[in-house]
Motif scaffolding. Sequence first.
Motif, PDB file in Angstrom:
ATOM      1  N   LEU A 166       0.856  -1.182   0.000  1.00 59.45           N
ATOM      2  CA  LEU A 166       0.000   0.000   0.000  1.00 59.45           C
ATOM      3  C   LEU A 166       0.893   1.233   0.000  1.00 59.45           C
ATOM      4  O   LEU A 166       1.738   1.390   0.876  1.00 59.45           O
ATOM      5  N   ILE A 167       0.698   2.095  -0.993  1.00 58.44           N
ATOM      6  CA  ILE A 167       1.483   3.313  -1.158  1.00 58.44           C
ATOM      7  C   ILE A 167       0.662   4.494  -0.654  1.00 58.44           C
ATOM      8  O   ILE A 167      -0.448   4.742  -1.136  1.00 58.44           O
ATOM      9  N   GLY A 168       1.192   5.217   0.325  1.00 61.67           N
ATOM     10  CA  GLY A 168       0.489   6.368   0.873  1.00 61.67           C
ATOM     11  C   GLY A 168       1.068   7.670   0.358  1.00 61.67           C
ATOM     12  O   GLY A 168       2.281   7.860   0.351  1.00 61.67           O
ATOM     13  N   LEU A 169       0.197   8.570  -0.093  1.00 60.62           N
ATOM     14  CA  LEU A 169       0.630   9.856  -0.634  1.00 60.62           C
ATOM     15  C   LEU A 169       0.511  10.956   0.416  1.00 60.62           C
ATOM     16  O   LEU A 169      -0.479  11.035   1.152  1.00 60.62           O
ATOM     17  N   ARG A 170       1.518  11.798   0.453  1.00 65.14           N
ATOM     18  CA  ARG A 170       1.482  12.978   1.330  1.00 65.14           C
ATOM     19  C   ARG A 170       0.460  13.987   0.820  1.00 65.14           C
ATOM     20  O   ARG A 170      -0.196  14.671   1.608  1.00 65.14           O
ATOM     21  N   ASP A 171       0.316  14.075  -0.480  1.00 65.13           N
ATOM     22  CA  ASP A 171      -0.634  15.012  -1.074  1.00 65.13           C
ATOM     23  C   ASP A 171      -2.057  14.473  -0.969  1.00 65.13           C
ATOM     24  O   ASP A 171      -2.275  13.270  -0.867  1.00 65.13           O
ATOM     25  N   GLY A 210      -2.502  14.399   4.819  1.00 67.97           N
ATOM     26  CA  GLY A 210      -2.061  13.320   3.951  1.00 67.97           C
ATOM     27  C   GLY A 210      -1.346  12.246   4.758  1.00 67.97           C
ATOM     28  O   GLY A 210      -1.176  12.359   5.977  1.00 67.97           O
ATOM     29  N   VAL A 211      -0.900  11.187   4.071  1.00 65.76           N
ATOM     30  CA  VAL A 211      -0.213  10.078   4.732  1.00 65.76           C
ATOM     31  C   VAL A 211       1.273  10.395   4.851  1.00 65.76           C
ATOM     32  O   VAL A 211       1.944  10.655   3.858  1.00 65.76           O
ATOM     33  N   ARG A 212       1.796  10.348   6.076  1.00 64.78           N
ATOM     34  CA  ARG A 212       3.232  10.518   6.309  1.00 64.78           C
ATOM     35  C   ARG A 212       3.910   9.180   6.613  1.00 64.78           C
ATOM     36  O   ARG A 212       5.108   9.035   6.426  1.00 64.78           O
ATOM     37  N   VAL A 224       0.227   7.575  10.295  1.00 66.70           N
ATOM     38  CA  VAL A 224       0.614   8.909  10.740  1.00 66.70           C
ATOM     39  C   VAL A 224       0.176   9.873   9.653  1.00 66.70           C
ATOM     40  O   VAL A 224       0.616   9.767   8.506  1.00 66.70           O
ATOM     41  N   ALA A 225      -0.715  10.781  10.004  1.00 65.47           N
ATOM     42  CA  ALA A 225      -1.215  11.773   9.052  1.00 65.47           C
ATOM     43  C   ALA A 225      -0.551  13.112   9.328  1.00 65.47           C
ATOM     44  O   ALA A 225      -0.327  13.470  10.488  1.00 65.47           O
TER      45      ALA A 225
END
Length: 303
Positions: A166-171, A210-212, A224-225
């Motif tokens: 699962l790839i989390g985007l900061r944006d 976003g996702v950090r 962690v958002a």
Amino acid sequence: MRVQIWSLSGLLVLLGTVSASALTGPLHYKGLCEASAATYIDNDHFVVASDETNILRLYERNDKSEGIPLDFEGPSGFDKSDIEAAARDGETVYWISSHSLNSSGEDKDKRKIFFATKIVSANIATTLQWQGEFLRLRDAILDVIGDRKSELNIEGLATSSDGTLLIGLRDTIDGQALVIPFTNPAEVISHPERRAVLGEPSRLDLGGLGVRSIERVGDHYLIVAGPVSDEGFFALYRWSGGKSSAEELKAPAIGSMRPEALMEIPGSGMVQILSDDGSKTCDDEKTPLSQRAFRSIEIKIGN
């Protein structure tokens, strides 16, 4: 990359279903400032990446020394890949850079590396062996989310039970965080000429954040958002995956930290959060090694 084994204890935070409370302040680890990705390679040792260098450092839990540097030099020869997240699947550790499109000229391709290492134990040492890289993930992500050339920034990576990453985007898009399933990571590492297969992104309401960092813990994920920009507050969420909603956990222990890496501590029932403490006075390229440090807290998972 050869790692010598030795052992650290962090700081305890109790986490209930919806809250967390700190028992003590953060522990400071030396040797780098800008902790951006991390994973445990056994019960006592973890490896940390800095987003300013291609050097991975091995630390022992609760040992506040400078750790052991592991020079990372992949076949692509990038001197600064902007490594932002890591995820362990069995004995394989996947690492991913930001894939940002903000770089230009000779640097335009440096931040689009996805690579894998393998944990191998021999005698009294643990070795991370290079497994391969894939450099065409950026285009696949843009095909899924749309061509947002100035706003692509990966900061989270987690494994699922079936081997999907699962790839989390900061944006964010329309104020929602995106988590993208990447179903064939092992295949593209072994056969980089093949195409990455991505599923439909999950859109999460993280209060505009976003996702950090993201980590699978048992049957759910901890997230962690953080802010899309460099300024703002951070929060901790629990998510069951898929189309479920994310639940915010009250976590005052985060305090002034800038969390960039979240990882489960094997066999402990705890997770560890690392802070990116890079600043004008602490830089992993310029600051003397002895003066670099990042903060860490540990969180106890409740029922």
